[in-house]
Design a protein around this motif. Structure first.
Motif, PDB file in Angstrom:
ATOM      1  N   SER A 179      52.721  50.319  47.769  1.00 24.59           N
ATOM      2  CA  SER A 179      51.603  51.211  47.451  1.00 24.59           C
ATOM      3  C   SER A 179      50.255  50.726  47.975  1.00 24.59           C
ATOM      4  N   ALA A 180      49.947  49.459  47.772  1.00 27.00           N
ATOM      5  CA  ALA A 180      48.615  48.954  48.140  1.00 27.00           C
ATOM      6  C   ALA A 180      48.359  49.143  49.634  1.00 27.00           C
ATOM      7  N   ALA A 205      45.391  46.079  46.474  1.00 24.01           N
ATOM      8  CA  ALA A 205      44.853  47.434  46.671  1.00 24.01           C
ATOM      9  C   ALA A 205      43.328  47.465  46.644  1.00 24.01           C
ATOM     10  N   VAL A 206      42.701  46.597  45.822  1.00 22.81           N
ATOM     11  CA  VAL A 206      41.236  46.656  45.688  1.00 22.81           C
ATOM     12  C   VAL A 206      40.513  45.751  46.684  1.00 22.81           C
ATOM     13  N   SER A 207      41.259  44.928  47.418  1.00 28.41           N
ATOM     14  CA  SER A 207      40.544  43.942  48.230  1.00 28.41           C
ATOM     15  C   SER A 207      40.524  44.262  49.718  1.00 28.41           C
ATOM     16  N   GLY A 208      40.927  45.487  50.098  1.00 28.45           N
ATOM     17  CA  GLY A 208      40.891  45.850  51.523  1.00 28.45           C
ATOM     18  C   GLY A 208      39.607  46.561  51.909  1.00 28.45           C
ATOM     19  N   ASP A 241      39.312  41.929  36.153  1.00 24.44           N
ATOM     20  CA  ASP A 241      40.412  41.310  36.903  1.00 24.44           C
ATOM     21  C   ASP A 241      40.386  41.694  38.378  1.00 24.44           C
ATOM     22  N   TYR A 242      39.598  42.719  38.720  1.00 23.21           N
ATOM     23  CA  TYR A 242      39.690  43.277  40.070  1.00 23.21           C
ATOM     24  C   TYR A 242      38.344  43.442  40.760  1.00 23.21           C
ATOM     25  N   PRO A 243      37.734  42.336  41.180  1.00 20.50           N
ATOM     26  CA  PRO A 243      36.462  42.445  41.896  1.00 20.50           C
ATOM     27  C   PRO A 243      36.669  43.336  43.127  1.00 20.50           C
TER      28      PRO A 243
END
Ligand code: GLU
Length: 323
Positions: A179-180, A205-208, A241-243
Motif C-alpha cells: 500500500s505505501a 507511507a508518510v515519509s515519501g 508516531d508519524y512525522p
C-alpha cells in the motif's frame, strides 16, 4: 535389525542435532501478517520469549509472514498453522460463524491472549482532499487482500456510511505491504490498514515525496459501528508516531485488538509454554515493540471470544489471573 536402527539413530542425530532427536521436539509456527505491520514483529517477540527456554519445553517456535487475520484463522482451522495473530473481531466472527465464516463456524479456534490495540487506519494522498469517509467516493482505495483483517473493517465502515463498495469506490485488494509504495506512486488514492501504532507500513507511507493525511471516521459512524458490533471500540491514530503526516492532532476512528489464537488440536504443553513465557517475562516482552507500551496482564485477558485454550488457562489459574 538392531544395527540398522542404530544407524538410523546415528544419521538422525547428525541431521537434526542430538537434543532434538532424543527429546522429540515440538515445532510450532505462528502466522502473522505482512513484514511491515505489527503482527510480524509480534510473532517474533512471542517466539523469542519461548525459544529462550527451548531446552526446558522441547519446543521451537517459528514465525511466518501471511496475508493476515482471515488467512491465519483458516490456516489454524486446516492445521497448517499452530498459532496465529488474529484481530479480535475476526476471532469472534470465526468462532461464532458470521461474516467470512457465515454458516461455517471455526469451532476448534481457541484464544490464548490479547495483545496490542489496532485502529482502522485510512491513509490518503493529501492532494486528493479526502478528509472524511464520504470523500472516498469515486477514489481508488486499497481495502486489503481477502486474507486480511482490514478488508472486513472497510466493508463494515462503508456499509455504515451508506457507501456501496462495488459502485461508489474503486476498491483494490492488495496486501498491506504494497500500500505505501502504491500511495506514494499515485496508483491508489487511499488505503485501509487495521494495525497497531507505530508500524513500518504507515511510516513508509508518510515519509515519501507525496504528502499524506489520515482520514477521520465521523463520531456518528463510529457510534453506529460500536452499537451494532460488540467487538468495535472508538480509537485514535496517534500523529506523533508519524512525522510528515499533514494532520495536526490525533485522528478519530474505530478499532479492535490483536489477539493470539490457536486450535483445540494444539497440545496444552505448547500453549502453556508460550503463555507462561510471555507473562512471566512481561516487562521484557513489552520492550519488544512500541505498540506494546500500554499492555497490562489484565488487558491481555480482555477481548477474547473463543474459549481460552486449556494450556493457557492452566497458566492463568496458576498465576491467579483467573479464579
Ligand atoms: N490487522 C491486520 C490483519 O489482520 C494485520 C496487521 C499487522 O500485520 O500488524 O490482516
Amino acid at each position: 535389525m538392531r544395527k540398522f536402527r542404530m544407524l538410523v539413530l546415528a544419521a538422525a542425530l547428525v541431521v537434526f542435532g542430538a537434543s532434538d532427536v532424543l527429546a522429540a521436539v515440538q515445532y510450532v509456527t505462528i502466522g502473522t501478517g505482512g513484514v511491515t505491520g505489527v503482527y510480524y514483529p509480534t510473532g517474533g517477540a512471542i517466539a523469542k520469549m519461548v525459544n529462550k527456554k527451548r531446552k526446558e519445553y522441547n519446543l521451537r517456535a517459528t514465525v511466518e509472514s501471511t496475508g493476515g487475520s482471515v488467512f491465519n484463522v483458516n490456516a489454524i482451522d486446516a492445521g497448517d498453522l499452530e498459532f496465529g495473530v488474529i484481530q479480535s473481531d475476526r476471532q469472534y466472527q470465526a468462532y461464532n460463524g458470521s461474516a467470512d465464516w457465515e454458516g461455517k463456524p471455526v469451532t476448534k479456534l481457541r484464544a490464548v491472549f490479547s495483545i496490542h490495540p489496532e485502529s482502522v487506519t485510512i491513509v490518503a494522498n493529501a492532494s486528493k482532499n479526502i478528509n472524511s469517509v464520504a470523500d472516498l467516493k469515486g477514489k481508488i482505495v486499497n481495502i486489503g487482500n481477502p486474507g486480511s483483517g482490514q478488508r472486513g473493517n472497510a466493508e463494515d465502515l462503508f456499509a455504515a456510511a451508506g457507501i456501496d463498495v462495488d459502485k461508489d469506490i474503486k476498491a483494490e485488494g492488495m496486501k498491506a505491504a504494497e500500500s505505501a509504495g502504491m500511495l506514494q506512486d499515485g496508483r491508489i488514492d487511499a488505503f485501509f490498514y487495521t494495525v497497531g501504532h507505530p508500524n513500518g507500513s504507515v511510516k513508509e507511507a508518510v515519509s515519501g515525496a507525496t504528502k499524506v493525511n489520515f482520514v477521520a471516521v465521523p463520531a456518528e459512524i463510529v457510534k453506529k459501528l460500536t452499537d451494532k458490533f460488540s467487538y468495535y471500540a472508538p480509537a485514535d491514530i496517534p500523529v506523533a508516531d508519524y512525522p510528515g503526516v499533514t494532520n495536526s492532532s490525533d485522528v478519530p476512528t474505530f478499532g479492535v485488538k490483536a489477539t493470539l489464537c490457536t486450535s483445540a488440536d494444539v497440545s496444552d504443553d505448547a500453549v502453556y509454554a508460550i503463555t507462561r513465557e510471555v507473562f512471566e517475562n512481561f516487562d521484557e516482552f513489552k520492550t519488544l515493540h512500541p505498540a506494546f507500551a500500554n499492555l497490562t496482564k489484565e488487558s491481555m485477558l480482555q477481548g477474547l471470544s473463543a474459549p481460552i485454550h486449556p494450556g493457557a488457562m492452566k497458566y492463568y489459574k496458576e498465576a491467579g489471573l483467573v479464579k
